[in-house]
Design an enzyme around this catalytic site. Structure first.
Site, PDB file in Angstrom:
ATOM      1  CE  LYS A  52     -17.788  49.929  91.731  1.00 54.62           C
ATOM      2  NZ  LYS A  52     -17.433  48.992  92.787  1.00 54.62           N
ATOM      3  CD  GLN A  96     -18.372  48.409  96.276  1.00 52.06           C
ATOM      4  OE1 GLN A  96     -18.759  48.571  95.136  1.00 52.06           O
ATOM      5  NE2 GLN A  96     -17.122  48.651  96.639  1.00 52.06           N
ATOM      6  CG  ASP A 119     -15.340  43.621  90.724  1.00 50.30           C
ATOM      7  OD1 ASP A 119     -14.993  44.678  90.159  1.00 50.30           O
ATOM      8  OD2 ASP A 119     -16.035  43.589  91.753  1.00 50.30           O
TER       9      ASP A 119
END
Ligand code: NDP
Length: 283
Positions: A52, A96, A119
């Protein structure tokens, strides 16, 4: 023999578009920033976070990494999210997953400002997806939609089977297919006659987490087969949920693993972060 859907190529196009828009924003004095929080030393999480960060560099974003000790308390993590929620340099916040057992993932996800929830896991954004009025789409399912679109096949009215019903992949995936007028069936571990149901599908999206789970006997001739699965074999090789060897001889289109859905997920994260920056700059 199935045509290969090349996720690497398609994701590169998405990132190039994001880069172009990032440059335009920079000309207006706006630099896009993504904050990534990682807790503990999980090797797979570290690989994802590094990918990322690399993608952020490619598209011209600033990335801010917060690597926290695995013993960090839930309150300390909430405090960090709160700081980032109020930091104008940060357009997107990504925590994460998975988090250590002593931290409640839902509590953390719910603490992220929906405007920075790139997300799209926050219940507010999940609800928006449900009613088809969304700013962010969850990265993996929206990446899958791009891959399906790349085939040029009109999915309206087609029969789509999603295998897996997780909040991250299966459920939002089925909603996106439904928004595009597919007739959607969701299968899971309690589904009876899974093979027969899959065999009726014009489109199969496999998000199970079991290596080579979908075999050629479960696939209709000419179907579009999208493999979300990422399973690490004992020999260290990455393997999808679809038995590529046999299914690729029967399907019309198929994604490989690696090089299919994986790169798309990261590209769509970049797209969401750009969207967050644009929405933020319009406030
Ligand atoms: P989860 O473990 O959360 O969900 C798996 C789903 O598969 C569940 O709904 C489960 O059913 C179903 N399932 C398990 N066994 C069977 C079975 N025998 N028959 C039918 N259904 C079954 O996984 P995720 O959704 O998070 O991820 C799925 C896969 O996708 C994993 O390999 C993951 O690594 C990969 N992944 C890849 C990404 C990418 O970017 N490429 C991103 C995210 C995930 P039930 O609900 O009944 O238990």
């Amino acid at each position: 023999m199935a045509k290969l859907i090349n996720g690497k190529e398609i994701s590169a196009k998405v990132k190039a578009e994001v880069y172009g828009e990032t440059i335009k924003l920079k000309e207006q004095g706006i630099t896009v920033g993504l904050a990534v929080i990682i807790v503990g030393n999980d090797a797979a999480s570290r690989v994802y976070v590094n990918s990322k960060k690399k993608a952020c560099e490619e598209v011209g974003f600033n990335s801010y990494e917060y690597a926290l000790d695995e013993n960090v308390t839930q309150q300390e993590l909430l405090d960090l999210v709160d700081v980032l929620n109020n930091d104008d340099k940060v357009n997107g916040i990504l925590v994460q997953l998975p988090l250590p057992n002593h931290i409640d993932e839902n509590t953390i996800i719910n603490s992220i400002s929906p405007d920075k929830d790139v997300d799209a896991f926050h219940p507010f954004n999940v609800g928006k997806i449900m009613i088809g009025d969304f700013a962010f789409l969850p990265c993996t399912p929206s990446g899958v939609m791009e891959l399906i679109d790349s085939t040029g096949v009109d999915i309206s009215g087609k029969s789509a089977v999603v295998v897996g019903r997780s909040n991250i992949v299966g459920k939002p995936m089925s909603m996106l297919l439904l928004h595009k007028n597919a007739t959607v069936t969701i299968c899971h571990s309690r589904t009876i006659n899974l093979a027969e149901i899959c065999k009726t599908a014009d489109i199969i999206v496999a998000a199970v987490g079991r290596a080579n789970f979908i075999t050629d006997s479960m696939v209709k001739e000419g179907a579009i087969v999208i493999d979300v699965g990422m399973n690490r074999l004992e020999n260290g090789k990455l393997c999808g949920d679809v038995d590529f060897e046999t299914v690729s001889k029967k399907a019309g289109y198929i994604t490989p693993v690696p090089g299919g859905v994986g790169p798309m997920t990261i590209a769509m994260l970049m797209k969401n972060t750009l969207t967050a920056a644009k929405l933020g700059s319009n406030e």
